[in-house]
Design a protein around this motif. Structure first.
Motif, PDB file in Angstrom:
ATOM      1  N   MET A 112       0.838  -1.195   0.000  1.00 14.96           N
ATOM      2  CA  MET A 112       0.000   0.000   0.000  1.00 14.96           C
ATOM      3  C   MET A 112       0.871   1.243   0.000  1.00 14.96           C
ATOM      4  O   MET A 112       2.050   1.183   0.332  1.00 14.96           O
ATOM      5  N   GLN A 113       0.270   2.326  -0.379  1.00 16.22           N
ATOM      6  CA  GLN A 113       0.956   3.609  -0.301  1.00 16.22           C
ATOM      7  C   GLN A 113       0.738   4.178   1.090  1.00 16.22           C
ATOM      8  O   GLN A 113      -0.295   3.938   1.710  1.00 16.22           O
ATOM      9  N   VAL A 114       1.714   4.932   1.555  1.00 16.53           N
ATOM     10  CA  VAL A 114       1.574   5.641   2.825  1.00 16.53           C
ATOM     11  C   VAL A 114       1.887   7.109   2.581  1.00 16.53           C
ATOM     12  O   VAL A 114       2.503   7.466   1.573  1.00 16.53           O
ATOM     13  N   ALA A 115       1.429   7.934   3.502  1.00 15.58           N
ATOM     14  CA  ALA A 115       1.678   9.368   3.410  1.00 15.58           C
ATOM     15  C   ALA A 115       2.391   9.841   4.670  1.00 15.58           C
ATOM     16  O   ALA A 115       2.409   9.156   5.689  1.00 15.58           O
ATOM     17  N   ASP A 116       2.951  11.016   4.582  1.00  9.85           N
ATOM     18  CA  ASP A 116       3.627  11.681   5.689  1.00  9.85           C
ATOM     19  C   ASP A 116       2.692  12.782   6.206  1.00  9.85           C
ATOM     20  O   ASP A 116       1.946  13.367   5.409  1.00  9.85           O
ATOM     21  N   ALA A 134      -9.313   3.382  -0.908  1.00 12.51           N
ATOM     22  CA  ALA A 134      -9.801   4.756  -0.785  1.00 12.51           C
ATOM     23  C   ALA A 134      -9.358   5.375   0.542  1.00 12.51           C
ATOM     24  O   ALA A 134      -9.978   6.293   1.048  1.00 12.51           O
ATOM     25  N   ALA A 135      -8.275   4.852   1.096  1.00  9.84           N
ATOM     26  CA  ALA A 135      -7.726   5.370   2.351  1.00  9.84           C
ATOM     27  C   ALA A 135      -6.205   5.256   2.299  1.00  9.84           C
ATOM     28  O   ALA A 135      -5.662   4.368   1.651  1.00  9.84           O
ATOM     29  N   MET A 136      -5.559   6.195   2.980  1.00  8.43           N
ATOM     30  CA  MET A 136      -4.108   6.173   3.006  1.00  8.43           C
ATOM     31  C   MET A 136      -3.626   6.361   4.452  1.00  8.43           C
ATOM     32  O   MET A 136      -3.960   7.369   5.085  1.00  8.43           O
ATOM     33  N   PRO A 137      -2.858   5.393   4.963  1.00  7.91           N
ATOM     34  CA  PRO A 137      -2.300   5.559   6.305  1.00  7.91           C
ATOM     35  C   PRO A 137      -1.260   6.674   6.308  1.00  7.91           C
ATOM     36  O   PRO A 137      -0.524   6.861   5.339  1.00  7.91           O
ATOM     37  N   VAL A 138      -1.216   7.409   7.414  1.00 14.07           N
ATOM     38  CA  VAL A 138      -0.236   8.476   7.592  1.00 14.07           C
ATOM     39  C   VAL A 138       0.783   7.970   8.608  1.00 14.07           C
ATOM     40  O   VAL A 138       0.425   7.621   9.737  1.00 14.07           O
ATOM     41  N   VAL A 139       2.039   7.912   8.170  1.00 16.90           N
ATOM     42  CA  VAL A 139       3.109   7.328   8.973  1.00 16.90           C
ATOM     43  C   VAL A 139       4.194   8.378   9.216  1.00 16.90           C
ATOM     44  O   VAL A 139       4.585   9.102   8.299  1.00 16.90           O
ATOM     45  N   ASP A 140       4.650   8.466  10.463  1.00 17.55           N
ATOM     46  CA  ASP A 140       5.723   9.391  10.828  1.00 17.55           C
ATOM     47  C   ASP A 140       6.789   8.608  11.582  1.00 17.55           C
ATOM     48  O   ASP A 140       6.501   8.013  12.627  1.00 17.55           O
ATOM     49  N   HIS A 141       7.997   8.587  11.053  1.00 19.47           N
ATOM     50  CA  HIS A 141       9.111   7.852  11.652  1.00 19.47           C
ATOM     51  C   HIS A 141       8.751   6.390  11.920  1.00 19.47           C
ATOM     52  O   HIS A 141       9.049   5.854  12.988  1.00 19.47           O
ATOM     53  N   GLY A 142       8.084   5.762  10.961  1.00 20.65           N
ATOM     54  CA  GLY A 142       7.766   4.350  11.060  1.00 20.65           C
ATOM     55  C   GLY A 142       6.541   4.006  11.882  1.00 20.65           C
ATOM     56  O   GLY A 142       6.173   2.842  11.980  1.00 20.65           O
ATOM     57  N   LYS A 143       5.910   4.994  12.486  1.00 20.78           N
ATOM     58  CA  LYS A 143       4.739   4.740  13.332  1.00 20.78           C
ATOM     59  C   LYS A 143       3.481   5.327  12.681  1.00 20.78           C
ATOM     60  O   LYS A 143       3.507   6.431  12.129  1.00 20.78           O
ATOM     61  N   LEU A 144       2.384   4.598  12.779  1.00 18.32           N
ATOM     62  CA  LEU A 144       1.104   5.079  12.280  1.00 18.32           C
ATOM     63  C   LEU A 144       0.627   6.228  13.158  1.00 18.32           C
ATOM     64  O   LEU A 144       0.543   6.085  14.374  1.00 18.32           O
TER      65      LEU A 144
END
Length: 163
Positions: A112-116, A134-144
């Motif tokens: 899947m694609q992830v966003a910052d 139709a949803a994109m997880p937002v990940v920062d430094h490896g954490k959701l």
């Protein structure tokens, strides 16, 4: 784990940008005058772990009125599961096993694609339009840290256009 990065972060989206040809000219200036970042509209998602039974995943989705749930282990994103993934799994396994007791990891999507959190909303809107989910997880430094859905993007753009 970041699948895609976008060099356009921080740049103003213009009418010449790819993927915006379907946006009316009048709306282009309204929607993208200010660069909205995902951190301004991402939501804290309902999450499950890999071993959560699919019956429980489906019950949580219905109770929270969501169609996409990130699968996490110790805060790290491992996959996504949608209501459609559950329906497909149920159809495939209806005669084989008790699908409700199957773990989420058996039906989740891992590619899947992830966003910052600092990705521009316009970037993510374009990426969501091409994504199978139709949803994109937002990940920062490896954490959701959040989740953004296509509906969230549409609502934000409508609010911006009406402001």
């Amino acid at each position: 784990m970041r699948v895609a990065t976008h060099p356009s972060q921080g740049f103003r989206i213009t009418a010449r940008s790819p993927g915006l040809s379907h946006v009316p000219e009048v709306a282009r200036g309204v929607l993208f005058d200010r660069i909205m970042k995902l951190r301004e509209l991402m939501k804290s998602p309902v999450t499950v772990d890999e071993d959560t039974p699919l019956g429980e995943v489906q019950a949580r989705m219905r109770a929270q009125h969501v169609r996409h749930v990130p699968v996490v282990v110790d805060g790290e994103l491992r996959g996504m599961i949608s209501d459609r993934d559950i329906y497909c799994y149920r159809a495939l396994m209806s005669n084989e096993i008790d699908w409700e007791r199957s773990p989420a990891k058996w039906a989740m999507v891992t590619a899947m694609q992830v966003a910052d959190p600092d990705d521009a909303l316009a970037d993510v809107a374009h990426r969501l339009s091409d994504a199978p989910l139709a949803a994109m997880p937002v990940v920062d430094h490896g954490k959701l840290v959040g989740l953004v859905t296509a509906n969230d993007v549409i609502e934000a753009q409508v609010r911006a256009a009406m402001a």
